[in-house]
Write an enzyme that holds these catalytic residues in place. Structure first.
Site, short mmCIF file in Angstrom:
data_model
loop_
_atom_site.label_atom_id
_atom_site.label_comp_id
_atom_site.label_asym_id
_atom_site.label_seq_id
_atom_site.Cartn_x
_atom_site.Cartn_y
_atom_site.Cartn_z
N ASP A 65 40.16 -47.89 -64.29
CA ASP A 65 39.54 -47.03 -65.30
C ASP A 65 40.29 -45.71 -65.24
OD1 ASP A 65 38.01 -45.15 -66.63
OD2 ASP A 65 36.09 -45.98 -65.98
N ASN A 92 48.19 -44.81 -73.33
CA ASN A 92 47.71 -45.38 -74.59
C ASN A 92 46.20 -45.61 -74.59
OD1 ASN A 92 47.89 -47.34 -77.07
ND2 ASN A 92 46.98 -48.55 -75.42
N TYR A 158 36.61 -37.28 -80.37
CA TYR A 158 37.90 -37.95 -80.55
C TYR A 158 38.97 -36.96 -81.02
CZ TYR A 158 41.26 -41.58 -81.97
OH TYR A 158 42.38 -42.37 -82.11
N LYS A 162 42.30 -35.75 -78.87
CA LYS A 162 43.68 -35.98 -79.31
C LYS A 162 44.42 -34.66 -79.51
CE LYS A 162 43.49 -40.51 -79.32
NZ LYS A 162 44.27 -41.32 -78.37
P1 NDP Z 1 42.05 -51.10 -78.84
O1 NDP Z 1 40.57 -50.97 -78.91
O2 NDP Z 1 42.70 -52.35 -79.30
O3 NDP Z 1 42.55 -50.81 -77.36
C1 NDP Z 1 41.99 -49.83 -76.54
C2 NDP Z 1 42.56 -50.02 -75.16
O4 NDP Z 1 42.12 -48.97 -74.30
C3 NDP Z 1 42.14 -51.34 -74.51
O5 NDP Z 1 43.28 -51.89 -73.92
C4 NDP Z 1 41.14 -50.92 -73.44
O6 NDP Z 1 41.13 -51.78 -72.31
C5 NDP Z 1 41.72 -49.56 -73.08
N1 NDP Z 1 40.74 -48.71 -72.42
C6 NDP Z 1 39.60 -48.21 -72.94
N2 NDP Z 1 38.96 -47.45 -72.01
C7 NDP Z 1 39.73 -47.48 -70.90
C8 NDP Z 1 39.61 -46.92 -69.60
N3 NDP Z 1 38.57 -46.14 -69.27
N4 NDP Z 1 40.59 -47.17 -68.70
C9 NDP Z 1 41.65 -47.95 -69.01
N5 NDP Z 1 41.82 -48.52 -70.22
C10 NDP Z 1 40.86 -48.29 -71.15
O7 NDP Z 1 42.58 -49.84 -79.67
P2 NDP Z 1 44.03 -49.41 -80.24
O8 NDP Z 1 45.09 -50.29 -79.77
O9 NDP Z 1 43.84 -49.21 -81.69
O10 NDP Z 1 44.16 -47.97 -79.60
C11 NDP Z 1 45.15 -47.63 -78.64
C12 NDP Z 1 45.38 -46.14 -78.70
O11 NDP Z 1 45.90 -45.81 -79.99
C13 NDP Z 1 44.13 -45.27 -78.51
O12 NDP Z 1 44.45 -44.15 -77.73
C14 NDP Z 1 43.78 -44.86 -79.93
O13 NDP Z 1 43.08 -43.65 -79.97
C15 NDP Z 1 45.17 -44.74 -80.53
N6 NDP Z 1 45.21 -44.78 -81.97
C16 NDP Z 1 44.85 -45.93 -82.65
C17 NDP Z 1 44.91 -45.94 -84.04
C18 NDP Z 1 44.58 -47.15 -84.85
O14 NDP Z 1 44.51 -47.03 -86.08
N7 NDP Z 1 44.36 -48.31 -84.25
C19 NDP Z 1 45.34 -44.77 -84.79
C20 NDP Z 1 45.68 -43.63 -83.98
C21 NDP Z 1 45.61 -43.66 -82.63
P3 NDP Z 1 40.04 -52.98 -72.16
O15 NDP Z 1 40.28 -53.94 -73.30
O16 NDP Z 1 40.34 -53.61 -70.82
O17 NDP Z 1 38.69 -52.34 -72.24
#
Ligand code: NDP
Length: 260
Positions: A65, A92, A158, A162
């Site tokens: 985490d 990420n 959020y 960011k």
């Molecule tokens: P997803 O929901 O697909 O992925 C989120 C990821 O974050 C998962 O792998 C999850 O792991 C991990 N995660 C969440 N909490 C924790 C934690 N406490 N410790 C470690 N890992 C954690 O989202 P996206 O791929 O869309 O998002 C990825 C990044 O891109 C984020 O930072 C998001 O803000 C950013 N972003 C996304 C956009 C979009 O349109 N999709 C636009 C702009 C930015 P697990 O599955 O194991 O919980």
């Protein structure tokens, strides 16, 4: 230009889903060894590791985490054991939290978004810089969002996380530059992943979203991953301390396309 990252040791937080998974796969395709961090879905992490190994790449999954400094320190210690250090960190992992106007928001929800998105990125960056500064090389790329500059009602934690990550990036870049370490950020627009499924799977939500994107389509995780590979590679060797936007023009405010 053929970008290669052979012998580079990378860690992608939240590397098991969405954008992080695409970045992990793309880094591996370029030759990097990839640590796939996850917190709650080991099966998805293992799937990415399997896909990389099936393509003759090197990968491991690491549970932590990112909001927990001790867990992050343990994860980096494991990386040291397996690969002897780190060259590329992709911060990420992120959550957008529960939608609520500020005066309705529950404190634990608001705090959790900051803990994961901002403190989590700091915890990982701190561990990475402890290793990168002495070795005088390395790159830290943090995934921010167009919401580092675009306000978003109901998501004040959020947007704050960011924007904070963006400014943290600039400051860490200044601190790390004398050591030859680059620190930069990549801000995606709307990318099709589980985080925003409620919007793109709803026809009305999708229609509204597209009015905000000059290229008139949602981005793919591969488009962000390709940009990430460029930014962590020597192709971007003179880029540090800045956010690069990959947003289909969203931050050009298309509402002004017809005057205003
Ligand atoms: P997803 O929901 O697909 O992925 C989120 C990821 O974050 C998962 O792998 C999850 O792991 C991990 N995660 C969440 N909490 C924790 C934690 N406490 N410790 C470690 N890992 C954690 O989202 P996206 O791929 O869309 O998002 C990825 C990044 O891109 C984020 O930072 C998001 O803000 C950013 N972003 C996304 C956009 C979009 O349109 N999709 C636009 C702009 C930015 P697990 O599955 O194991 O919980």
């Amino acid at each position: 230009m053929n970008i290669r990252l052979d012998k580079q040791r990378a860690l992608v937080t939240g590397g098991n889903s969405g954008i992080g998974a695409a970045i992990a796969l793309a880094l591996a395709e370029a030759g990097a060894k990839v640590g796939v961090n996850y917190v709650s879905h080991p099966d998805l992490a293992q799937d990415i590791v399997n896909r990389i190994q099936a393509a003759h790449g090197e990968a491991r999954s690491f549970r932590a985490d990112v909001s927990q400094p001790d867990a992050v320190a343990d994860m980096f210690a494991s990386l040291d054991e397996v690969w002897g250090g780190i060259d590329i960190l992709v911060n990420n992992a992120g959550i957008d939290g529960r939608r609520a106007l500020a005066w309705e928001a529950a404190f634990p929800d608001w705090k959790r978004v900051i803990e994961v998105n901002l403190l989590g990125a700091f915890n990982c960056a701190q561990q990475a810089l402890k290793r990168m500064a002495p070795q005088k090389s390395g790159v830290i790329l943090s995934i921010t969002s167009v919401h580092e500059i675009i306000a978003w009602s109901g998501y004040s934690a959020y947007t704050a996380s960011k924007a904070g990550l963006s400014m943290m990036t600039r400051t860490l870049a200044q601190e790390a530059a004398p050591y030859g370490v680059r620190v930069l950020a990549l801000a995606p627009g709307a990318i099709k992943t589980p985080i925003n499924q409620a919007v793109w799977s709803d026809p009305q939500g999708l229609k509204d979203l597209l009015t905000k994107i000059p290229l008139n389509r949602i981005g793919t995780t591969e488009e962000i991953a390709r940009m990430a590979v460029v930014l962590v590679s020597d192709a971007a060797s003179y880029v540090t301390g800045r956010t690069i936007f990959a947003d289909g023009g969203m931050t050009d405010y298309p509402g002004f396309a017809h005057g205003g």
